[in-house]
Design a protein around this motif. Structure first.
Motif, PDB file in Angstrom:
ATOM      1  N   THR A  44      27.581  18.684  -6.789  1.00  0.00           N
ATOM      2  CA  THR A  44      26.886  17.415  -6.592  1.00  0.00           C
ATOM      3  C   THR A  44      27.909  16.310  -6.341  1.00  0.00           C
ATOM      4  O   THR A  44      29.087  16.429  -6.693  1.00  0.00           O
ATOM      5  CB  THR A  44      26.041  17.039  -7.827  1.00  0.00           C
ATOM      6  OG1 THR A  44      26.920  16.721  -8.902  1.00  0.00           O
ATOM      7  CG2 THR A  44      25.128  18.171  -8.239  1.00  0.00           C
ATOM      8  N   GLU A  45      27.407  15.214  -5.768  1.00  0.00           N
ATOM      9  CA  GLU A  45      28.284  14.082  -5.494  1.00  0.00           C
ATOM     10  C   GLU A  45      28.894  13.543  -6.784  1.00  0.00           C
ATOM     11  O   GLU A  45      30.062  13.173  -6.835  1.00  0.00           O
ATOM     12  CB  GLU A  45      27.457  12.988  -4.807  1.00  0.00           C
ATOM     13  CG  GLU A  45      28.218  12.238  -3.731  1.00  0.00           C
ATOM     14  CD  GLU A  45      27.286  11.325  -2.938  1.00  0.00           C
ATOM     15  OE1 GLU A  45      27.555  10.123  -2.916  1.00  0.00           O
ATOM     16  OE2 GLU A  45      26.284  11.822  -2.372  1.00  0.00           O
ATOM     17  N   HIS A  46      28.077  13.533  -7.816  1.00  0.00           N
ATOM     18  CA  HIS A  46      28.553  13.018  -9.106  1.00  0.00           C
ATOM     19  C   HIS A  46      29.638  13.908  -9.695  1.00  0.00           C
ATOM     20  O   HIS A  46      30.637  13.425 -10.228  1.00  0.00           O
ATOM     21  CB  HIS A  46      27.373  12.900 -10.083  1.00  0.00           C
ATOM     22  CG  HIS A  46      27.681  12.099 -11.306  1.00  0.00           C
ATOM     23  ND1 HIS A  46      27.564  12.606 -12.577  1.00  0.00           N
ATOM     24  CD2 HIS A  46      28.118  10.826 -11.451  1.00  0.00           C
ATOM     25  CE1 HIS A  46      27.895  11.683 -13.450  1.00  0.00           C
ATOM     26  NE2 HIS A  46      28.236  10.591 -12.803  1.00  0.00           N
ATOM     27  N   GLN A  47      29.455  15.211  -9.555  1.00  0.00           N
ATOM     28  CA  GLN A  47      30.481  16.137 -10.053  1.00  0.00           C
ATOM     29  C   GLN A  47      31.787  15.954  -9.296  1.00  0.00           C
ATOM     30  O   GLN A  47      32.869  15.936  -9.886  1.00  0.00           O
ATOM     31  CB  GLN A  47      29.984  17.587  -9.921  1.00  0.00           C
ATOM     32  CG  GLN A  47      28.924  17.946 -10.968  1.00  0.00           C
ATOM     33  CD  GLN A  47      28.194  19.233 -10.661  1.00  0.00           C
ATOM     34  OE1 GLN A  47      28.237  19.743  -9.529  1.00  0.00           O
ATOM     35  NE2 GLN A  47      27.498  19.769 -11.654  1.00  0.00           N
ATOM     36  N   ASN A  48      31.686  15.793  -7.996  1.00  0.00           N
ATOM     37  CA  ASN A  48      32.896  15.577  -7.197  1.00  0.00           C
ATOM     38  C   ASN A  48      33.561  14.245  -7.543  1.00  0.00           C
ATOM     39  O   ASN A  48      34.787  14.158  -7.609  1.00  0.00           O
ATOM     40  CB  ASN A  48      32.553  15.615  -5.710  1.00  0.00           C
ATOM     41  CG  ASN A  48      32.380  17.035  -5.200  1.00  0.00           C
ATOM     42  OD1 ASN A  48      33.158  17.928  -5.519  1.00  0.00           O
ATOM     43  ND2 ASN A  48      31.347  17.253  -4.415  1.00  0.00           N
ATOM     44  N   GLU A  49      32.746  13.233  -7.777  1.00  0.00           N
ATOM     45  CA  GLU A  49      33.293  11.921  -8.105  1.00  0.00           C
ATOM     46  C   GLU A  49      34.032  11.953  -9.445  1.00  0.00           C
ATOM     47  O   GLU A  49      35.163  11.458  -9.561  1.00  0.00           O
ATOM     48  CB  GLU A  49      32.160  10.883  -8.147  1.00  0.00           C
ATOM     49  CG  GLU A  49      32.678   9.449  -8.202  1.00  0.00           C
ATOM     50  CD  GLU A  49      31.561   8.450  -8.487  1.00  0.00           C
ATOM     51  OE1 GLU A  49      30.391   8.863  -8.613  1.00  0.00           O
ATOM     52  OE2 GLU A  49      31.888   7.256  -8.593  1.00  0.00           O
ATOM     53  N   LEU A  50      33.388  12.552 -10.442  1.00  0.00           N
ATOM     54  CA  LEU A  50      34.028  12.661 -11.755  1.00  0.00           C
ATOM     55  C   LEU A  50      35.315  13.462 -11.661  1.00  0.00           C
ATOM     56  O   LEU A  50      36.339  13.084 -12.237  1.00  0.00           O
ATOM     57  CB  LEU A  50      33.077  13.330 -12.750  1.00  0.00           C
ATOM     58  CG  LEU A  50      31.929  12.481 -13.269  1.00  0.00           C
ATOM     59  CD1 LEU A  50      30.933  13.337 -14.022  1.00  0.00           C
ATOM     60  CD2 LEU A  50      32.465  11.365 -14.166  1.00  0.00           C
ATOM     61  N   ALA A  51      35.271  14.563 -10.920  1.00  0.00           N
ATOM     62  CA  ALA A  51      36.461  15.407 -10.786  1.00  0.00           C
ATOM     63  C   ALA A  51      37.593  14.635 -10.109  1.00  0.00           C
ATOM     64  O   ALA A  51      38.753  14.723 -10.525  1.00  0.00           O
ATOM     65  CB  ALA A  51      36.131  16.665 -10.000  1.00  0.00           C
ATOM     66  N   ASN A  52      37.258  13.843  -9.108  1.00  0.00           N
ATOM     67  CA  ASN A  52      38.276  13.058  -8.416  1.00  0.00           C
ATOM     68  C   ASN A  52      38.928  12.037  -9.340  1.00  0.00           C
ATOM     69  O   ASN A  52      40.151  11.850  -9.312  1.00  0.00           O
ATOM     70  CB  ASN A  52      37.666  12.320  -7.221  1.00  0.00           C
ATOM     71  CG  ASN A  52      37.677  13.183  -5.985  1.00  0.00           C
ATOM     72  OD1 ASN A  52      38.502  14.087  -5.858  1.00  0.00           O
ATOM     73  ND2 ASN A  52      36.770  12.908  -5.068  1.00  0.00           N
ATOM     74  N   LEU A  53      38.102  11.363 -10.129  1.00  0.00           N
ATOM     75  CA  LEU A  53      38.638  10.376 -11.063  1.00  0.00           C
ATOM     76  C   LEU A  53      39.536  11.045 -12.099  1.00  0.00           C
ATOM     77  O   LEU A  53      40.643  10.579 -12.379  1.00  0.00           O
ATOM     78  CB  LEU A  53      37.492   9.629 -11.756  1.00  0.00           C
ATOM     79  CG  LEU A  53      36.630   8.750 -10.864  1.00  0.00           C
ATOM     80  CD1 LEU A  53      35.472   8.160 -11.653  1.00  0.00           C
ATOM     81  CD2 LEU A  53      37.475   7.633 -10.253  1.00  0.00           C
TER      82      LEU A  53
END
Lengths: 110, 110
Positions: free
Chosen positions: A10-19
DNA sequence: TTTTAATATTGCAATATTACGATATAGTTT
DNA sequence: AAACTATATCGTAATATTGCAATATTAAAA
């Protein structure tokens, strides 16, 4: 192989992982801590704070900036970097939620 | 080169970086979210949840376990994994502190 | 005890990250 | 303009990560 397949998450999972990934190096943690301490900052100071060569520090700053954790603005021939607190709220939302849920659950395994 | 020089940083900086790094992959974020949702878990379920082969999932679980973010205990011929909330408190301490300090500071740059 | 099921380990290829010297760029000072 | 200062980019070497097929391990079931 070797490359993360971001489209499966999910976009949220990718965003959290990036941060999280951006914070996943002690030099970058040190930069964040330094920016927090001085609040406003010129990059030259960061180079002196870290046991790394100038190009390496510049690269770490770029990664923090790409992830959105810091912002930079040109200030004469120097660059003023500072923390972008908004993005940290995404991370804190995730982590505080985990702690909140787990503190309401009784241990049932492990 | 290519290897992080951990000895130049404080223990706390290295610890935070390790935790963040462990969360720095969407598959591992997805695993944490899944464990949070079901609370208790058998690894086989995790393999079915993710678009990855079993050895790859096993590897991600190992990294989460090494970082201390999850715990695992043997349960018959399966393994029960669950979240270790203590370690998330280290991360939340760092992040919540940043947000707290920045919300008390007026913008003075960037 | 053979088979089955769940998970881990090994080996390897593809890719990413880390680090730095050399060099480029852009603003400031002289 | 020439020199200086601060920062970025390029190129490249060393190392780490990601992902999976093949295989090993270990416990349960037949």
């Amino acid at each position: 192989m070797g490359a993360t397949n971001t489209e499966y998450y999910t976009e949220h999972q990718n965003e959290l992982a990036n941060l999280a990934k951006a914070l996943g190096h002690p030099a970058r943690v040190a930069i964040i801590e330094y920016l927090l301490r001085v609040d406003t900052c010129i990059c030259g100071d960061i180079v002196n704070e870290l046991p790394l060569a100038q190009p390496t520090v510049s690269q770490h700053l770029k990664e923090l900036k790409n992830a959105g954790l810091i912002k930079g603005s040109i200030e004469g021939n120097a660059i003023c970097y500072c923390i972008n607190p908004e993005v940290f709220k995404t991370l804190s939302g995730f982590i505080n939620n985990i702690i909140a849920i787990k503190s309401n659950q009784k241990e049932n395994c492990c």
